[in-house]
Design a protein around this motif. Structure first.
Motif, PDB file in Angstrom:
ATOM      1  N   THR A 124       5.639  75.639  -8.366  1.00  0.00           N
ATOM      2  CA  THR A 124       6.362  74.750  -9.260  1.00  0.00           C
ATOM      3  C   THR A 124       6.456  75.446 -10.612  1.00  0.00           C
ATOM      4  O   THR A 124       5.446  75.851 -11.177  1.00  0.00           O
ATOM      5  CB  THR A 124       5.627  73.409  -9.410  1.00  0.00           C
ATOM      6  OG1 THR A 124       5.466  72.834  -8.116  1.00  0.00           O
ATOM      7  CG2 THR A 124       6.399  72.460 -10.309  1.00  0.00           C
ATOM      8  N   ASP A 125       7.685  75.618 -11.087  1.00  0.00           N
ATOM      9  CA  ASP A 125       7.869  76.354 -12.337  1.00  0.00           C
ATOM     10  C   ASP A 125       7.721  75.451 -13.571  1.00  0.00           C
ATOM     11  O   ASP A 125       7.394  74.267 -13.460  1.00  0.00           O
ATOM     12  CB  ASP A 125       9.193  77.122 -12.336  1.00  0.00           C
ATOM     13  CG  ASP A 125      10.424  76.233 -12.401  1.00  0.00           C
ATOM     14  OD1 ASP A 125      10.322  75.046 -12.763  1.00  0.00           O
ATOM     15  OD2 ASP A 125      11.528  76.748 -12.103  1.00  0.00           O
ATOM     16  N   HIS A 126       7.984  76.029 -14.715  1.00  0.00           N
ATOM     17  CA  HIS A 126       7.829  75.323 -15.991  1.00  0.00           C
ATOM     18  C   HIS A 126       8.805  74.162 -16.167  1.00  0.00           C
ATOM     19  O   HIS A 126       8.605  73.294 -17.012  1.00  0.00           O
ATOM     20  CB  HIS A 126       7.972  76.313 -17.151  1.00  0.00           C
ATOM     21  CG  HIS A 126       9.325  76.953 -17.217  1.00  0.00           C
ATOM     22  ND1 HIS A 126       9.740  77.896 -16.293  1.00  0.00           N
ATOM     23  CD2 HIS A 126      10.346  76.767 -18.061  1.00  0.00           C
ATOM     24  CE1 HIS A 126      10.972  78.267 -16.596  1.00  0.00           C
ATOM     25  NE2 HIS A 126      11.358  77.603 -17.670  1.00  0.00           N
ATOM     26  N   LYS A 127       9.862  74.131 -15.348  1.00  0.00           N
ATOM     27  CA  LYS A 127      10.827  73.032 -15.395  1.00  0.00           C
ATOM     28  C   LYS A 127      10.554  71.992 -14.309  1.00  0.00           C
ATOM     29  O   LYS A 127      11.378  71.139 -14.049  1.00  0.00           O
ATOM     30  CB  LYS A 127      12.245  73.568 -15.243  1.00  0.00           C
ATOM     31  CG  LYS A 127      12.678  74.477 -16.374  1.00  0.00           C
ATOM     32  CD  LYS A 127      14.074  74.996 -16.132  1.00  0.00           C
ATOM     33  CE  LYS A 127      14.499  75.943 -17.230  1.00  0.00           C
ATOM     34  NZ  LYS A 127      15.855  76.492 -16.964  1.00  0.00           N
ATOM     35  N   ARG A 128       9.408  72.154 -13.638  1.00  0.00           N
ATOM     36  CA  ARG A 128       8.992  71.280 -12.540  1.00  0.00           C
ATOM     37  C   ARG A 128       9.866  71.418 -11.299  1.00  0.00           C
ATOM     38  O   ARG A 128       9.949  70.512 -10.474  1.00  0.00           O
ATOM     39  CB  ARG A 128       8.896  69.828 -12.979  1.00  0.00           C
ATOM     40  CG  ARG A 128       7.888  69.619 -14.096  1.00  0.00           C
ATOM     41  CD  ARG A 128       7.786  68.159 -14.475  1.00  0.00           C
ATOM     42  NE  ARG A 128       7.009  68.018 -15.685  1.00  0.00           N
ATOM     43  CZ  ARG A 128       5.814  67.474 -15.725  1.00  0.00           C
ATOM     44  NH1 ARG A 128       5.267  67.006 -14.645  1.00  0.00           N
ATOM     45  NH2 ARG A 128       5.169  67.366 -16.874  1.00  0.00           N
ATOM     46  N   VAL A 129      10.517  72.565 -11.172  1.00  0.00           N
ATOM     47  CA  VAL A 129      11.297  72.862  -9.978  1.00  0.00           C
ATOM     48  C   VAL A 129      10.373  73.533  -8.967  1.00  0.00           C
ATOM     49  O   VAL A 129       9.668  74.481  -9.297  1.00  0.00           O
ATOM     50  CB  VAL A 129      12.490  73.793 -10.301  1.00  0.00           C
ATOM     51  CG1 VAL A 129      13.233  74.191  -9.037  1.00  0.00           C
ATOM     52  CG2 VAL A 129      13.421  73.128 -11.307  1.00  0.00           C
TER      53      VAL A 129
ATOM     54  N   HIS B  30       9.785  75.851  -5.865  1.00  0.00           N
ATOM     55  CA  HIS B  30      10.415  76.959  -5.156  1.00  0.00           C
ATOM     56  C   HIS B  30       9.667  77.152  -3.844  1.00  0.00           C
ATOM     57  O   HIS B  30       8.435  77.234  -3.827  1.00  0.00           O
ATOM     58  CB  HIS B  30      10.365  78.231  -6.002  1.00  0.00           C
ATOM     59  CG  HIS B  30      11.064  78.071  -7.313  1.00  0.00           C
ATOM     60  ND1 HIS B  30      12.427  78.205  -7.444  1.00  0.00           N
ATOM     61  CD2 HIS B  30      10.593  77.741  -8.542  1.00  0.00           C
ATOM     62  CE1 HIS B  30      12.764  77.987  -8.704  1.00  0.00           C
ATOM     63  NE2 HIS B  30      11.663  77.698  -9.386  1.00  0.00           N
TER      64      HIS B  30
END
Length: 65
Positions: free
Chosen positions: A22-27, A29
Motif C-alpha cells: 500500500t503506497d503513500h496514497k493508500r493505493v 499494488h
C-alpha cells in the motif's frame, strides 16, 4: 550494488518473494505488479534476471562440456 563493483550478479525471478504494497496514497499494488516492477528496476543496472530453469539448464550444459 555488486554489479557496480564489477561482479556479474544473477537474480532468479522465480525464486524470490514479493507481497502487496500500500503506497503513500493508500493505493494497494498487487504482488504480481510489485514483483514485476522490482525485477524491472534491478534488471541490467544491478542484476541479470533469469529463471531457475535457465540456471539449471546452463549448469547441465556446462557439466556435459
Amino acid at each position: 550494488m555488486s554489479a557496480n563493483l564489477g561482479f556479474i550478479t544473477y537474480l532468479l525471478s522465480d525464486a524470490v518473494a514479493a507481497f502487496d504494497i500500500t503506497d503513500h496514497k493508500r493505493v494497494v499494488h498487487s504482488v504480481e505488479t510489485v514483483q514485476e516492477l522490482e525485477l524491472a528496476a534491478l534488471h541490467k543496472e544491478f542484476a541479470v534476471i533469469v529463471t531457475a530453469d535457465e540456471v539449471i539448464n546452463h549448469l547441465k550444459d556446462q557439466s556435459r562440456a
